[in-house]
Design an enzyme around this catalytic site. Structure first.
Site, PDB file in Angstrom:
ATOM      1  N   HIS A 280       0.829  -1.211   0.000  1.00  0.00           N
ATOM      2  CA  HIS A 280       0.000   0.000   0.000  1.00  0.00           C
ATOM      3  C   HIS A 280       0.862   1.259   0.000  1.00  0.00           C
ATOM      4  O   HIS A 280       0.380   2.344   0.303  1.00  0.00           O
ATOM      5  CB  HIS A 280      -0.937   0.009   1.211  1.00  0.00           C
ATOM      6  CG  HIS A 280      -1.686  -1.279   1.385  1.00  0.00           C
ATOM      7  ND1 HIS A 280      -1.251  -2.280   2.231  1.00  0.00           N
ATOM      8  CD2 HIS A 280      -2.793  -1.754   0.766  1.00  0.00           C
ATOM      9  CE1 HIS A 280      -2.081  -3.313   2.151  1.00  0.00           C
ATOM     10  NE2 HIS A 280      -3.017  -3.023   1.269  1.00  0.00           N
TER      11      HIS A 280
HETATM   12  S1  FES Z   1       1.722  -0.561   3.363  1.00  0.00           S
HETATM   13 FE1  FES Z   1       0.102  -1.930   3.777  1.00  0.00          FE
HETATM   14  S2  FES Z   1       1.137  -3.725   4.425  1.00  0.00           S
HETATM   15 FE2  FES Z   1       2.730  -2.307   4.071  1.00  0.00          FE
END
Ligand code: FES
Length: 202
Positions: free
Chosen positions: A157
């Site tokens: 993410h």
């Molecule tokens: S940014 Fe979501 S698991 Fe690492």
């Protein structure tokens, strides 16, 4: 940093992440994984400390070992990167620069998040939802901002961490990466993961 500043930072990170994700796959195999040092499955399950020879790690290199079923990264930081970790321009971009909210032993609650500043020993699991980030050096050819001094990128993410495992503002991960208990011995050529310097196993 203003809200606008955070948004700009995040946008820049998100923009950068597209390039990084594509490149990480090929770079990852360059990191040595010390399979021969892994304890048996039975020993691992018992949570035994793991002893690692760090005498061959070059400045800037990352070594990955496994402890309690988790990846543990050992990074030998350069003089330049150690200086960079103290720069205000970096500290201003971090969510928990003093590690007040994050998890580490007391002896690693400092600007380097380490008992021996040259070596970062950190659990390589993102504090957002548990993906394993990748090591991105300062000079790696990714579309990162000019102030990037090296650190870690989680492709799931788009979270970024510096070379002390400190999380940047404006990314999903809420906390710095976790520092496990660890102790150096044999004149600093070995590290034991899972024990305090005093010798008490976790
Ligand atoms: S940014 Fe979501 S698991 Fe690492």
């Amino acid at each position: 940093m203003s809200t606008e500043g955070v948004n700009v930072t995040r946008r820049r990170f998100l923009l950068a992440s597209t390039t990084v994700v594509g490149a990480v796959g090929t770079g990852f195999i360059a990191y040595p994984f010390v399979a021969s040092m892994q304890p048996s499955a039975k020993t691992q399950a018992a949570g035994a400390p793991v002893e690692v020879d760090i005498s061959k790690i070059e400045p800037g290199q990352l070594l990955i070992v496994e402890w309690r079923g988790k990846p543990v990264w050992i990074v030998r930081r350069t003089e330049e990167s150690l200086k960079g970790l103290k720069e205000q321009s970096l500290l201003d971009r971090l969510r928990d620069a003093d590690s007040n909210e994050s998890e580490q032993p007391d002896y690693a609650k400092n600007e380097y998040r380490a008992i021996n500043s040259e070596y970062l020993v950190v659990i390589g699991i993102c504090t957002h939802l548990g993906c394993s980030p990748s090591y991105i050096k300062k000079d790696d050819t990714h579309n990162l901002p000019g102030w990037w001094m090296g650190g870690f990128f989680c492709p799931c993410h788009g979270s970024f961490f510096d070379l002390a495992g400190r999380v940047f503002k404006g990314v999903p991960a809420p906390l710095n990466l976790v520092i496990p208990k660890h102790a150096f011995f044999a004149n600093g050529t070995k590290v034991m993961i899972g024990v305090d310097p005093e010798g008490g196993a976790t």
